[in-house]
Design an enzyme around this catalytic site. Structure first.
Site, PDB file in Angstrom:
ATOM      1  N   LYS A 140      84.332 -31.700  -3.933  1.00 46.22           N
ATOM      2  CA  LYS A 140      83.368 -30.898  -3.178  1.00 46.22           C
ATOM      3  C   LYS A 140      82.361 -30.213  -4.082  1.00 46.22           C
ATOM      4  O   LYS A 140      81.311 -29.781  -3.636  1.00 46.22           O
ATOM      5  CB  LYS A 140      84.057 -29.906  -2.229  1.00 46.22           C
ATOM      6  CG  LYS A 140      85.143 -29.004  -2.791  1.00 46.22           C
ATOM      7  CD  LYS A 140      85.564 -27.988  -1.731  1.00 46.22           C
ATOM      8  CE  LYS A 140      87.034 -27.837  -1.442  1.00 46.22           C
ATOM      9  NZ  LYS A 140      87.924 -27.320  -2.447  1.00 46.22           N
ATOM     10  N   LYS A 157      87.757 -27.780 -15.669  1.00 45.66           N
ATOM     11  CA  LYS A 157      86.921 -26.697 -15.136  1.00 45.66           C
ATOM     12  C   LYS A 157      86.333 -25.848 -16.247  1.00 45.66           C
ATOM     13  O   LYS A 157      85.225 -25.338 -16.120  1.00 45.66           O
ATOM     14  CB  LYS A 157      87.706 -25.827 -14.145  1.00 45.66           C
ATOM     15  CG  LYS A 157      87.925 -26.529 -12.818  1.00 45.66           C
ATOM     16  CD  LYS A 157      88.082 -25.556 -11.669  1.00 45.66           C
ATOM     17  CE  LYS A 157      88.139 -26.325 -10.347  1.00 45.66           C
ATOM     18  NZ  LYS A 157      88.473 -25.485  -9.210  1.00 45.66           N
ATOM     19  N   LYS A 214      87.183 -38.790  -9.114  1.00 41.47           N
ATOM     20  CA  LYS A 214      87.591 -38.272  -7.801  1.00 41.47           C
ATOM     21  C   LYS A 214      86.386 -37.769  -7.001  1.00 41.47           C
ATOM     22  O   LYS A 214      85.470 -37.190  -7.566  1.00 41.47           O
ATOM     23  CB  LYS A 214      88.577 -37.126  -8.078  1.00 41.47           C
ATOM     24  CG  LYS A 214      89.103 -36.404  -6.878  1.00 41.47           C
ATOM     25  CD  LYS A 214      89.905 -35.174  -7.282  1.00 41.47           C
ATOM     26  CE  LYS A 214      89.041 -33.930  -7.384  1.00 41.47           C
ATOM     27  NZ  LYS A 214      89.758 -32.655  -7.275  1.00 41.47           N
TER      28      LYS A 214
END
Ligand code: TYM
Length: 331
Positions: free
Chosen positions: A200, A115, A197
């Site tokens: 969203k 992130k 992966k």
């Protein structure tokens, strides 16, 4: 234990539209525990603000995530459904546990590394201590079992380490939680890049199937899904695209990999992708309908939130008074 029941806790961030990864990897499994466990399912809005959110969207998605919990089969009479920021003890315990978590441990978290690479303009302290807040969520309810996808495994292990460290220092305080990962679906991959992966926050709309996508969208995305040049429906590590589609098909139809291989023996990927799209869209249709019904009744959703947070706060208070006493705060 609450009464004679073990305790389950899990959470989902209202940080984007939920995907079939969230559904198959986590939410769909939540209802397995409703009968035999005391279950807490939380919309973790405090976690969501570690990345910048548009306020109106965050608010809307908080309602939506709660409605999706229910649309996926969680009855609020049987499960405690609530919003994290409505129970301030999460943030309070999060701070306390920060003081029992090492800088080095947090630095090793792969989600933090990912992130911070992705949001290099906003590597805030909350992003860094995110896993400690997650540990607080779990430990606050003396949780035994945490159903999650495999991407949360490292965070869960940290929560266990923090619990053990605290217990070692102060005597038994927290239950040490176990993860529950459904081996069949713990990692649903991107349709465009099947080695990463499904997420969203992916900006490629074709990579991600959302729980609330229309049938047309679902079909279009599966038609475009990346496969390989082999033209053979077979589960294998060196066929990540096809294997991911088989995993999704299996999850929606209950068929085994052998049955799927036989069903599509000698047929091309075109047929196979259509079948996966149909199965997925049909599986999601009832969720979508129930979601629309629930979203039309905001009052009811607010009532669920209120009852849920009252109940959660009751159990949180018990743990907090124990923790305060152990640490040495004046009562
Ligand atoms: P979040 O909001 O990213 O995802 C919610 C749940 O969905 C699972 N998941 C997946 N499973 C399989 N395949 C995928 N592609 C996939 N993508 C997501 C996640 O593993 C998760 O179970 N940190 C958590 C939220 C959280 C939490 C908690 C979870 C905060 N506090 C306490 C459990 C307990 C998160 O970011 O989930």
């Amino acid at each position: 234990m609450i009464g004679d029941k073990k305790i389950v806790f899990s959470g989902v961030q209202p940080s984007g539209n939920l995907t079939i990864g969230n559904y198959l990897g986590a939410i769909k499994n939540f209802s397995r525990f409703s009968e035999d466990y005391k279950t807490f399912y939380c919309v973790v809005d405090l976690h969501a603000i570690t990345v910048r959110q548009v306020p109106a969207e965050l608010r809307r998605r908080t309602y939506e995530t709660l409605a999706l919990y229910m649309a996926c089969g969680l009855d609020p009479k049987q499960n405690t459904l609530f919003v994290q920021s409505h129970v301030p003890a999460h943030a309070e315990l999060g701070w306390m546990l920060d003081c029992y978590t090492m800088f080095g441990e947090l630095s090793r978290m792969t989600q933090f590394k990912d992130k911070s690479a992705k949001h290099s303009q906003n590597i805030n302290a909350g992003l860094f201590t995110y896993p400690t807040l997650m540990a607080a969520d779990i430990l606050l309810y003396q949780t035994d079992v945490v159903p999650v996808g495999i991407d949360q495994k490292q965070h869960l292990e940290l929560a266990r380490d923090i619990a053990m460290r605290f217990n070692q220092a102060y005597g038994d305080t927290f239950t040490v939680p176990e993860g529950y990962m459904s081996t069949d679906t713990m990692k649903i991959m991107s349709l465009a890049e099947p080695t990463s992966k499904m997420s969203k926050s992916d900006t490629n709309q074709n990579a991600v199937v959302y729980i609330l996508d229309s049938k047309d969208d679902v079909m279009r995305k599966f038609k475009k899904a990346v496969t390989d040049s082999d033209a053979c429906v077979r589960y294998s590590e060196d066929k990540p695209g096809v294997s991911n589609l088989m995993t999704i098909y299996r999850a929606f139809t209950g068929k085994s990999f052998e049955e799927i291989e036989r069903e599509f023996d000698g047929r091309g990927y075109g047929d196979f992708k259509l079948a996966v799209g149909e199965a997925c869209a049909d599986g999601l249709a009832p969720v979508r309908e129930e979601f629309a019904r629930l979203m039309a009744d905001k009052k009811y959703l607010e009532e669920v939130m209120k009852n849920g947070s009252d109940e959660a706060a009751y159990y949180a208070r018990k743990t907090m008074s124990k923790v305060r006493r152990k640490i040495g705060f004046v009562n």
